[in-house]
Design a protein around this motif. Structure first.
Motif, short mmCIF file in Angstrom:
data_model
loop_
_atom_site.label_atom_id
_atom_site.label_comp_id
_atom_site.label_asym_id
_atom_site.label_seq_id
_atom_site.Cartn_x
_atom_site.Cartn_y
_atom_site.Cartn_z
N GLU A 117 -55.40 22.57 -14.13
CA GLU A 117 -54.82 22.13 -12.86
C GLU A 117 -54.53 23.15 -11.80
O GLU A 117 -54.66 22.93 -10.64
CB GLU A 117 -53.20 21.68 -13.16
CG GLU A 117 -53.31 20.57 -14.10
CD GLU A 117 -52.97 20.78 -15.41
OE1 GLU A 117 -51.77 20.57 -16.09
OE2 GLU A 117 -53.75 21.86 -16.15
N ASN A 118 -55.03 24.25 -12.17
CA ASN A 118 -54.90 25.48 -11.40
C ASN A 118 -56.47 26.00 -11.23
O ASN A 118 -56.51 27.15 -10.36
CB ASN A 118 -54.05 26.69 -11.84
CG ASN A 118 -52.62 26.57 -12.16
OD1 ASN A 118 -52.10 25.66 -11.24
ND2 ASN A 118 -51.87 27.14 -12.82
N ILE A 119 -57.30 25.18 -11.33
CA ILE A 119 -58.82 25.49 -11.02
C ILE A 119 -59.21 24.28 -10.10
O ILE A 119 -59.04 23.16 -10.64
CB ILE A 119 -59.76 25.49 -11.95
CG1 ILE A 119 -59.17 26.67 -13.29
CG2 ILE A 119 -61.01 25.76 -11.70
CD1 ILE A 119 -59.91 26.87 -14.41
N LEU A 120 -59.32 24.76 -8.89
CA LEU A 120 -59.64 23.63 -7.65
C LEU A 120 -61.24 23.38 -7.22
O LEU A 120 -61.78 24.53 -7.24
CB LEU A 120 -58.94 23.71 -6.68
CG LEU A 120 -57.23 24.08 -7.01
CD1 LEU A 120 -56.34 24.34 -5.82
CD2 LEU A 120 -56.62 22.63 -7.82
N TRP A 121 -61.35 22.43 -6.69
CA TRP A 121 -62.75 22.17 -6.02
C TRP A 121 -62.75 22.36 -4.48
O TRP A 121 -61.97 21.62 -3.83
CB TRP A 121 -63.48 20.92 -6.35
CG TRP A 121 -63.94 20.73 -7.76
CD1 TRP A 121 -63.17 20.06 -8.83
CD2 TRP A 121 -65.15 21.17 -8.45
NE1 TRP A 121 -63.94 20.07 -9.92
CE2 TRP A 121 -64.95 20.60 -9.87
CE3 TRP A 121 -66.26 21.72 -7.83
CZ2 TRP A 121 -66.10 21.10 -10.65
CZ3 TRP A 121 -67.14 21.97 -8.86
CH2 TRP A 121 -67.32 21.63 -10.10
N VAL A 122 -63.47 23.26 -3.97
CA VAL A 122 -63.65 23.24 -2.54
C VAL A 122 -65.05 22.82 -2.35
O VAL A 122 -65.88 23.77 -2.46
CB VAL A 122 -63.22 24.85 -1.96
CG1 VAL A 122 -63.58 24.84 -0.38
CG2 VAL A 122 -61.87 25.16 -2.46
N GLU A 182 -68.40 21.96 -3.23
CA GLU A 182 -68.76 21.92 -4.70
C GLU A 182 -68.64 23.13 -5.18
O GLU A 182 -69.15 23.50 -6.50
CB GLU A 182 -70.24 21.58 -4.52
CG GLU A 182 -70.80 20.45 -3.87
CD GLU A 182 -70.44 19.36 -4.71
OE1 GLU A 182 -70.53 19.39 -5.85
OE2 GLU A 182 -69.80 18.30 -3.99
N ILE A 183 -67.73 24.05 -5.09
CA ILE A 183 -67.45 25.33 -5.63
C ILE A 183 -66.16 25.23 -6.36
O ILE A 183 -64.89 24.77 -5.74
CB ILE A 183 -67.54 26.44 -4.49
CG1 ILE A 183 -68.83 26.31 -3.76
CG2 ILE A 183 -67.03 27.67 -5.07
CD1 ILE A 183 -68.76 27.35 -2.46
N LEU A 184 -66.15 25.71 -7.38
CA LEU A 184 -64.71 25.79 -8.43
C LEU A 184 -64.13 27.05 -7.74
O LEU A 184 -64.75 28.11 -7.78
CB LEU A 184 -65.18 26.05 -9.75
CG LEU A 184 -64.97 24.64 -10.40
CD1 LEU A 184 -65.63 24.76 -11.84
CD2 LEU A 184 -63.66 23.75 -10.34
N LYS A 185 -63.03 26.95 -7.67
CA LYS A 185 -62.06 28.12 -7.20
C LYS A 185 -60.91 28.06 -7.85
O LYS A 185 -60.00 27.25 -8.14
CB LYS A 185 -61.71 28.25 -5.79
CG LYS A 185 -63.23 28.27 -4.93
CD LYS A 185 -62.58 28.79 -3.39
CE LYS A 185 -63.81 28.81 -2.72
NZ LYS A 185 -63.89 29.47 -1.63
N ILE A 186 -60.11 29.64 -8.58
CA ILE A 186 -59.10 29.55 -9.30
C ILE A 186 -57.90 29.93 -8.29
O ILE A 186 -58.07 30.47 -7.50
CB ILE A 186 -59.22 30.68 -10.13
CG1 ILE A 186 -60.43 30.41 -11.19
CG2 ILE A 186 -58.00 30.96 -11.07
CD1 ILE A 186 -60.73 31.75 -11.89
N SER A 187 -56.87 29.13 -8.60
CA SER A 187 -55.67 29.32 -7.79
C SER A 187 -54.37 29.64 -8.58
O SER A 187 -54.71 30.04 -9.49
CB SER A 187 -55.37 27.66 -6.98
OG SER A 187 -54.48 27.89 -6.21
N ASP A 188 -53.39 29.79 -8.01
CA ASP A 188 -52.02 29.82 -8.47
C ASP A 188 -51.98 31.28 -9.03
O ASP A 188 -51.09 31.55 -10.13
CB ASP A 188 -51.34 28.71 -9.32
CG ASP A 188 -51.06 27.84 -8.52
OD1 ASP A 188 -51.14 27.65 -7.19
OD2 ASP A 188 -50.37 26.86 -9.16
N PHE A 189 -52.68 32.16 -8.61
CA PHE A 189 -52.58 33.73 -9.03
C PHE A 189 -51.72 34.42 -8.55
O PHE A 189 -51.20 34.37 -7.10
CB PHE A 189 -53.82 34.46 -8.97
CG PHE A 189 -54.59 34.28 -7.62
CD1 PHE A 189 -54.35 35.41 -6.88
CD2 PHE A 189 -55.38 33.07 -7.53
CE1 PHE A 189 -54.84 35.31 -5.66
CE2 PHE A 189 -56.02 33.09 -6.28
CZ PHE A 189 -55.56 34.08 -5.25
#
Length: 352
Positions: free
Chosen positions: A150-155, A157-164
């Motif tokens: 849930e804390n790994i998002l698509w921008v 076509e790129i995967l980006k890690i969030s909520d750090f």
């Protein structure tokens, strides 16, 4: 702080962002879709719950969020502005961040399960590399502590890690009597359950579970009655090839090592993981010798699993003994020693 649709928040240059609608909620607070008033560019704004248990918890949050704002990476959601609650006191703490327009990795996994389609080894290699590179950049500044799909998002076509940098906010609010650690129970490393110090290897374990789910479309443990502490501390992961017979042996080795119970048996850092992934060959099998080698590696993996299983049984028995002795001593102390003490005090009073 009262937040509602249409509310205006600001960055350090007094640029205005209008909150359009709520798009998420968690232990940390709420997430709103917002638009920059000057050009209608979309952003996500996390409104953080500031119900900190004490001054130390608030100071810890300030330190983490300051470090988080310095992280810049292709595979990490960008924090455009972090407000600690000091400048615009009526607004409280919030983060203005890059807006992820294509959903989460969790949603991707749900879709894959629904159509019963495993990721190819080539797709997995690309995803694993992107996530490992993102984690390398995050861990250069801080420990994430709440890695999950849930804390790994698509921008795009790129995967980006969030909520750090905000796990301490969520955990300070949502801790329970049975779980005192950081992050999510499904993805928490053994040392979190043991209340030991969290390190980069804690994040490696959590991402190992994400890798396992990507490789198999399944969770690595059989969990009974939501007892996640038992599986993380004492249970072996289910064999990956049980769910995906086409999975590269190298990926099996990779994920098994990331999910070792003992932190010192995992990879040392993300550079080691990135180097390992880069060595994985995705080409079609054309040599019989490769099949022989893969079979030998698979047998060794099964052998290692059996050894670890026996070790975990011994460790669990020892822990149960320790718990039993502690319980007996507690009962002895409360039921016998304290009564003897009370009896002695009464006799002393009578003799006087």
């Amino acid at each position: 702080m009262i937040i509602f649709e249409g509310k205006i928040v600001y960055d350090e240059d007094d640029n205005e962002y209008c909150l359009e609608k709520q798009i998420g909620e968690g232990g940390f607070g709420k997430v709103y879709l917002a638009k920059w008033k000057s050009d209608n560019k979309k952003f996500a704004i996390k409104i953080l719950d500031n119900s900190f248990s004490n001054e130390k918890a608030y100071t810890s949050f300030i330190n983490e969020i300051t470090l988080a704002s310095k992280i810049s990476s292709r595979n990490v959601i960008k924090y455009e502005y972090t407000h600690t609650g000091e400048i615009f006191k009526e607004l409280g703490p919030y983060i203005i961040m890059e807006y992820a327009d294509n959903g989460s990795l969790e949603e991707t996994l749900v879709r894959q399960k629904k159509i019963e389609r495993q990721f190819s080894n080539e797709e997995l290699k690309n995803i694993f590399l992107n996530l490992a590179k993102g984690m390398k950049d995050i861990n250069s500044k801080l420990i994430h502590r709440d890695i999950k799909p849930e804390n790994i998002l698509w921008v795009g076509e790129i995967l980006k890690i969030s909520d750090f940098g905000i796990s301490k906010v969520s955990s300070d609010i949502t801790r329970t009597k049975t779980f005192k650690g950081y992050g999510s129970k499904k993805y928490s490393a053994p040392e979190v359950w043991q209340m030991d110090r969290t390190t980069i290897k804690t994040d490696i374990y959590s991402m190992g579970i994400v890798f396992y789910e990507l490789a198999t479309l399944n969770y690595p443990y059989e969990v009974k009655n939501s007892k996640y502490n038992e599986v993380h501390l004492y249970k072996n992961i289910l064999p990956l090839q049980q769910f995906n017979e086409n999975l590269s042996v190298e990926f099996i080795v990779l994920i098994n090592k990331m999910l070792k119970k003992k932190a010192n048996e995992r990879f040392e850092n993300w550079d080691e993981i990135i180097d390992f992934i880069n060595t994985v060959s995705i080409s079609e099998k054309i040599i019989e010798l490769e099949d022989i080698v893969n079979e030998a590696v698979s047998k060794q993996i099964l052998c290692d699993i059996e050894k670890e299983k026996e070790s975990l049984k011994i460790e669990r028995r020892n822990q149960e003994k320790t718990d039993f002795y502690s319980m007996v001593y507690y009962q002895y102390k409360t039921d016998i020693l304290e009564k003897i003490s009370e009896f002695g005090e009464k006799n002393t009073i009578v003799m006087r």
